[in-house]
Enzyme design. Structure first.
Site, short mmCIF file in Angstrom:
data_model
loop_
_atom_site.label_atom_id
_atom_site.label_comp_id
_atom_site.label_asym_id
_atom_site.label_seq_id
_atom_site.Cartn_x
_atom_site.Cartn_y
_atom_site.Cartn_z
N ASN A 210 1.93 -33.43 -4.70
CA ASN A 210 1.55 -32.00 -4.65
C ASN A 210 0.06 -31.89 -4.33
OD1 ASN A 210 0.01 -32.01 -7.24
ND2 ASN A 210 2.03 -32.55 -8.04
N ASP A 278 8.00 -32.91 -11.40
CA ASP A 278 9.10 -32.70 -12.34
C ASP A 278 10.28 -33.62 -12.02
OD1 ASP A 278 7.84 -30.75 -13.87
OD2 ASP A 278 8.28 -29.22 -12.36
N LYS A 288 12.08 -49.41 4.28
CA LYS A 288 11.82 -48.11 4.89
C LYS A 288 13.14 -47.47 5.36
CE LYS A 288 9.36 -45.92 8.60
NZ LYS A 288 8.81 -46.09 9.93
N PRO A 307 10.09 -37.66 -17.11
CA PRO A 307 9.79 -37.33 -18.50
C PRO A 307 8.67 -36.30 -18.54
CG PRO A 307 8.86 -39.46 -17.93
CD PRO A 307 9.72 -39.03 -16.76
N ASP A 308 8.69 -35.44 -19.55
CA ASP A 308 7.58 -34.50 -19.74
C ASP A 308 6.54 -35.18 -20.63
OD1 ASP A 308 5.89 -32.39 -20.80
OD2 ASP A 308 7.28 -31.03 -19.79
N PHE A 325 -1.42 -26.86 -19.38
CA PHE A 325 -1.79 -25.95 -18.30
C PHE A 325 -0.52 -25.32 -17.76
CE2 PHE A 325 -6.27 -26.23 -17.00
CZ PHE A 325 -6.70 -27.13 -17.97
N LYS A 343 6.90 -26.56 -25.44
CA LYS A 343 6.26 -27.88 -25.46
C LYS A 343 5.48 -28.11 -26.75
CE LYS A 343 5.97 -28.07 -20.44
NZ LYS A 343 5.74 -29.05 -19.39
#
Ligand code: C5P
Length: 403
Positions: A210, A278, A288, A307-308, A325, A343
């Site tokens: 990201n 996530d 490849k 996993p969180d 955050f 959480k």
């Protein structure tokens, strides 16, 4: 305000030309309310007379380890115990080398070994002597042992050279001495910070990631260090220099990040600023992936949940004060409040990543901080460095309320 009120300072004076500034330094320390006792090396007493420093400090100057008269008044061990701070100014190359070696061949070096007080060195020497690898190695050694360095400054030198090695001015030294007594908001705390994106491999050449730059997490690490914390910074792939004194652990995937965080536990405060993927591809292809006829119409990549990290650590028995955050593009406060609850967090920092001037990969940020009672503190748009300092200050006040 007298910033050194009733602080006991042993001023060590080494044998360098900058010793002439020590007289002025005694005055500046007294002005700030300190009690000062002067210890001189033999070399120091060649540059400025003990009588001068005795007259200014109002106390006999200590010169020798084996001086019966001085030892009868205050022995070297008593003097070492008496001090709240040992400030050595000027600290010559020779004196620094002897301290690095742990020698105790005169009163001042003996005192450095015997004291539990903070020891600060104000180096003063010729620029070539300062740059010499031997001096630099000695400085690394003494700093690793926790001695502080005040300066040196750069500029013209008594020998005619220009460069680094000038002793700081007495006013600056007195200020730095006072800073040593300022208890910082996070002194003694271990802060674990996650930062940056994670990369989830698809095959040996492709991955999913990201836009997180890691800037917010790195700014938080810097601010926490400034506030006196010991910081472990676990970061995904970013292009940022490591903040001074942070212990940095580089990771790639979410699972690596969790393992690194678990290894760094326990901590007092966890700040999860990483943008963790996530999901990850269920299998990482060993070779490849090819465009073969079987995938002519497209291909399906099956993803599984990662996993969180934050929820895992905030769910542990040795749960730290946990800060998350919530980077959202809509319903910011609702989603943030839900995450705080799900959480098990103490604080959540909500920021609107749909706004291009803040959030991912930008220099600035703006956010709302929400606590368990759903009180909201707004931090208006400013640089990530400033936001980080405000967040750390807020966390520091909250952690003291929890304890
Ligand atoms: O659930 P969401 O990703 O929106 O939550 C964001 C918060 O949770 C951030 O503080 C992020 O660092 C943390 N997080 C985590 N591990 C994950 C996903 C998010 O630590 N797998």
């Amino acid at each position: 305000m007298q910033r050194l009120y009733r602080k006991r300072i042993v001023l060590g004076v080494g044998g360098g030309i900058a010793a002439y500034k020590s007289a002025e330094l005694v005055r500046r320390l007294l002005e700030q309310g300190a009690e000062v006792r002067v210890v001189m090396t033999r070399g120091g007493s060649e540059f400025i007379t003990p009588l001068t420093l005795q007259a200014l400090s109002g106390h006999p100057v200590h010169l020798d380890l084996l001086d019966p008269a001085a030892e009868a008044a205050m022995g070297h061990i008593e003097l070492a115990r008496w001090a709240d701070l040992v400030l050595i100014a000027p600290a010559t190359a020779d004196l620094i080398a002897r301290i690095a070696q742990g020698l105790a061949n005169d009163l001042l070096t003996t005192l450095v070994l015997a004291t539990d007080a903070t020891v600060a060195l104000a180096p003063a020497m010729n620029q070539a002597m300062w740059r010499d690898p031997a001096t630099q190695a000695n400085l690394d050694t003494v700093q690793a042992r926790g001695l502080k360095l005040f300066g040196p400054a750069s500029g013209s030198q008594a020998c005619g050279d220009i460069g680094l090695g000038r002793m700081l001015e007495p006013t600056d030294l007195a200020h730095l001495a006072a800073d040593c007594f300022q208890r910082q908001a996070l002194t003694g705390k271990h802060v674990l910070i996650t930062a940056g994106p994670t990369q989830e491999n698809i095959d040996p050449v492709r991955y999913i990631t990201n836009h997180s730059s890691g800037k917010m997490g790195f700014a938080l690490a810097e601010a926490a260090i400034e506030a006196g914390a010991r910081v472990t910074l676990v970061t995904g792939p970013v292009h940022l220099p490591t903040p001074d004194r942070a212990s940095r652990i580089d990771v790639v995937s979410a699972r690596d990040m969790l393992a690194a965080c678990e290894a760094a536990m326990p901590c007092d405060i966890l700040i999860a600023s990483a943008a963790v993927a996530d999901y990850r591809p269920e299998v990482i292809a060993a070779q490849k992936l090819k465009k073969d006829p079987a995938t002519a119409d497209g291909m399906l990549l099956r993803m599984v949940r990662n996993p969180d990290i934050l929820a895992t650590l905030s769910g542990r028995q040795d749960r730290p004060f946990s800060v998350g955050f919530a980077a959202e593009t809509e319903n910011l406060l609702d989603y943030a409040a839900r995450k705080l609850r799900d959480k098990n967090l103490d604080l959540i920092v909500a920021n609107d990543v749909a706004n291009p001037s803040i959030g991912f990969n930008s220099e600035e940020n703006a956010c709302s901080v929400i606590d368990r009672q759903l009180n909201e503190t707004l931090l208006p748009q400013t640089s990530k460095g400033k936001i980080a300092r405000q967040l750390i200050a807020l966390i520091a006040t909250r952690i003291h309320q929890v304890q």
